[in-house]
Design a protein around this motif. Structure first.
Motif, short mmCIF file in Angstrom:
data_model
loop_
_atom_site.label_atom_id
_atom_site.label_comp_id
_atom_site.label_asym_id
_atom_site.label_seq_id
_atom_site.Cartn_x
_atom_site.Cartn_y
_atom_site.Cartn_z
N GLY A 29 0.84 -1.19 0.00
CA GLY A 29 0.00 0.00 0.00
C GLY A 29 0.87 1.24 0.00
N LEU A 30 0.62 2.15 -0.93
CA LEU A 30 1.44 3.35 -1.09
C LEU A 30 0.62 4.59 -0.79
CD1 LEU A 30 3.18 2.44 -4.46
CD2 LEU A 30 4.25 2.45 -2.20
N GLY A 31 1.22 5.52 -0.04
CA GLY A 31 0.57 6.78 0.28
C GLY A 31 1.46 7.95 -0.06
N ARG A 32 0.87 9.14 -0.08
CA ARG A 32 1.57 10.35 -0.48
C ARG A 32 1.81 11.29 0.69
NH1 ARG A 32 -1.03 15.05 -2.78
NH2 ARG A 32 0.36 16.32 -4.04
N ALA A 33 1.14 11.06 1.82
CA ALA A 33 1.29 11.93 2.99
C ALA A 33 2.63 11.69 3.67
CB ALA A 33 0.15 11.68 3.97
N PRO A 34 3.12 12.63 4.46
CA PRO A 34 4.43 12.47 5.10
C PRO A 34 4.43 11.51 6.27
CG PRO A 34 3.45 14.56 5.74
CD PRO A 34 2.58 13.99 4.66
N GLY A 35 3.32 11.40 7.01
CA GLY A 35 3.30 10.52 8.16
C GLY A 35 3.96 11.11 9.39
N SER A 36 4.19 12.43 9.38
CA SER A 36 4.80 13.06 10.55
C SER A 36 4.74 14.58 10.41
CB SER A 36 6.24 12.59 10.73
OG SER A 36 6.75 13.02 11.99
N ASP A 37 5.50 15.25 11.28
CA ASP A 37 5.54 16.71 11.27
C ASP A 37 6.57 17.21 10.26
OD1 ASP A 37 8.25 17.17 12.66
OD2 ASP A 37 7.23 15.86 14.08
N PRO A 38 6.59 18.53 9.96
CA PRO A 38 7.49 19.06 8.93
C PRO A 38 8.97 18.81 9.18
CG PRO A 38 5.77 20.64 9.41
CD PRO A 38 5.64 19.56 10.43
N VAL A 39 9.41 18.83 10.44
CA VAL A 39 10.83 18.61 10.73
C VAL A 39 11.23 17.18 10.37
CG1 VAL A 39 12.57 18.52 12.55
CG2 VAL A 39 10.88 20.35 12.55
N ILE A 40 10.45 16.22 10.81
CA ILE A 40 10.75 14.82 10.50
C ILE A 40 10.65 14.58 9.01
CG2 ILE A 40 10.05 12.43 10.89
CD1 ILE A 40 11.39 13.78 13.27
N THR A 41 9.68 15.23 8.37
CA THR A 41 9.54 15.07 6.92
C THR A 41 10.82 15.50 6.21
OG1 THR A 41 7.15 15.42 7.03
CG2 THR A 41 8.22 15.80 4.90
N GLN A 42 11.42 16.59 6.63
CA GLN A 42 12.65 17.04 6.00
C GLN A 42 13.80 16.06 6.26
OE1 GLN A 42 13.17 19.63 3.87
NE2 GLN A 42 10.94 19.70 3.95
N LEU A 43 13.85 15.50 7.45
CA LEU A 43 14.89 14.49 7.74
C LEU A 43 14.72 13.26 6.88
CD1 LEU A 43 15.03 14.71 11.65
CD2 LEU A 43 16.72 15.59 10.03
N LEU A 44 13.48 12.85 6.66
CA LEU A 44 13.21 11.66 5.86
C LEU A 44 13.47 11.88 4.38
CD1 LEU A 44 9.92 10.51 7.60
CD2 LEU A 44 12.04 9.20 7.53
N ARG A 45 13.34 13.12 3.95
CA ARG A 45 13.38 13.39 2.51
C ARG A 45 14.68 14.03 2.06
NH1 ARG A 45 7.04 15.26 1.51
NH2 ARG A 45 6.16 13.27 2.19
N GLN A 46 15.76 13.74 2.76
CA GLN A 46 17.07 14.23 2.33
C GLN A 46 17.66 13.27 1.29
OE1 GLN A 46 19.31 14.62 5.95
NE2 GLN A 46 18.36 16.54 6.52
N SER A 47 16.87 13.04 0.25
CA SER A 47 17.28 12.05 -0.75
C SER A 47 17.11 12.57 -2.16
CB SER A 47 16.47 10.76 -0.56
OG SER A 47 15.09 11.06 -0.58
N GLY A 48 17.24 13.87 -2.33
CA GLY A 48 17.23 14.44 -3.68
C GLY A 48 15.87 14.35 -4.33
#
Length: 349
Positions: free
Chosen positions: A105-124
């Motif tokens: 199952g795939l989703g588009r939401a971050p699943g957390s707050d903006p700070v954690i989202t930025q940490l998770l998305r440090q992948s270009g």
């Protein structure tokens, strides 16, 4: 009675360790398998004191090892947090561990707050939410038996597969709670799940957009969907209401921006609610959307709910709170919800 499935956020209550919470959920997964339920999915949430389901693939692997029949999967992997190839490889490996019973199952939401989202998305560029449809298509190709082909601008191709020799592939589902996700699932010809357990707003429009706009394909010749719902079942209505209160107070914290905590025990929630009235303003609205009560009441309501929306499956999130003295490594209250439902109306997997 519709087929029943389980959505698990691996709740963590006051005084409970992550190890105990995970052990509790794996016990619940094994029992769901024995009871004949159809699927057991783990959510992805991050940096929340009351939720230990941060890594669905790890939890799915553990659940697969403790079950033999039930489908196991993610509800869902929040794709913008991860590189598509990594997701494809993880679920190809899971499919090899449990052939024929893995759901992605795939989703588009971050699943957390903006700070954690930025940490998770440090992948270009893999973290570009606008490219979500492309990444869903990439994963479908990568987990297929034939894999995907990259075409270089200078000429030639490069073949990529998520696993060397797949004998079966995970089933891909698209999850969401918006018009966007419903329309994308229809366009891609994918099975779709509306996150009704989270809010329930926009359900009718999302299902209509999905069903009327669905583009058939060889894998999915017709639209396929089921619904999620929060459920608490107990021997009496009063007990069910009491066991629903800890989760209701957690939802109130989320929606009012208050600091999050571990899930309160039934006794803690009842005592706190007398003074702070945290859940009171939204309790009636939650109670109207959740399935809370005795087994007779909830089975009847679930059957009517499934018929109303034309689905043959409901995925419940068993959100029953625990008493203070219940064992930390067992899901007694949540397990009781499952067992009472199945005893009342056995379901076909």
């Amino acid at each position: 009675m519709p087929a029943l499935s389980i959505l698990d956020l691996v709740p963590v209550r006051t005084g409970q360790t992550s190890a105990e919470a995970v052990a509790s959920s794996l016990t619940l997964a094994a029992r769901a398998d024995e009871l004949g339920m159809r699927r057991y999915w783990f959510a992805e949430h991050h940096n929340m004191p009351a939720v230990a389901s941060t890594t669905p693939p790890v939890l799915i692997a553990a659940a697969a090892a403790r079950t033999s029949r039930i489908r196991v999967g993610s509800g869902g992997v929040m794709l913008p947090n991860h590189a598509p190839l990594v997701v494809a490889e993880q679920f190809a490996a899971l499919e090899a561990l449990a052939p024929g019973r893995v759901d992605l199952g795939l989703g588009r939401a971050p699943g957390s707050d903006p700070v954690i989202t930025q940490l998770l998305r440090q992948s270009g560029t893999t973290s570009d939410v606008d490219r979500f449809p492309d990444h869903v298509r990439d994963i479908r190709s990568l987990v297929s038996r034939d894999g995907a082909s990259l075409r270089f601008t200078s000429g030639g191709t490069y073949e990529v597969t998520a696993t060397p020799a797949a004998s079966s592939v995970p089933e891909v589902w698209l999850l969401g709670s918006s018009d966007y996700s419903a329309q994308l699932a229809a366009t891609l010809g994918l099975p779709y799940v509306f996150a009704n357990h989270f809010s329930g707003e926009g359900l009718e429009r999302a299902l209509d957009l999905y069903r009327t706009g669905f583009v058939p394909n060889e894998e999915n010749p017709a639209p396929r969907t089921f619904l999620t719902a929060n459920a608490v079942v107990a021997d009496t209505v009063e007990e069910a209401d009491a066991r629903a209160l800890p989760q209701a107070r957690m939802m109130a914290r989320l929606r009012t921006g208050r600091p999050l905590t571990a899930l309160e025990s039934v006794e803690e929630a009842a005592g706190a609610e007398k003074t702070d009235r945290l859940a009171a303003p939204m309790w009636d609205a939650l109670r109207a959307k959740w399935f809370v009560g005795t087994a007779a009441d909830v089975t009847a309501d679930l059957a009517a709910f499934a018929e109303r929306w034309g689905v043959d499956e409901v995925m419940i999130s068993p959100v029953a709170g625990s008493d203070r003295d219940e064992p930390m490594d067992r899901p007694d209250a949540r397990l009781r919800t499952l067992e009472l439902l199945v005893q009342r109306a056995p379901v076909a997997a």
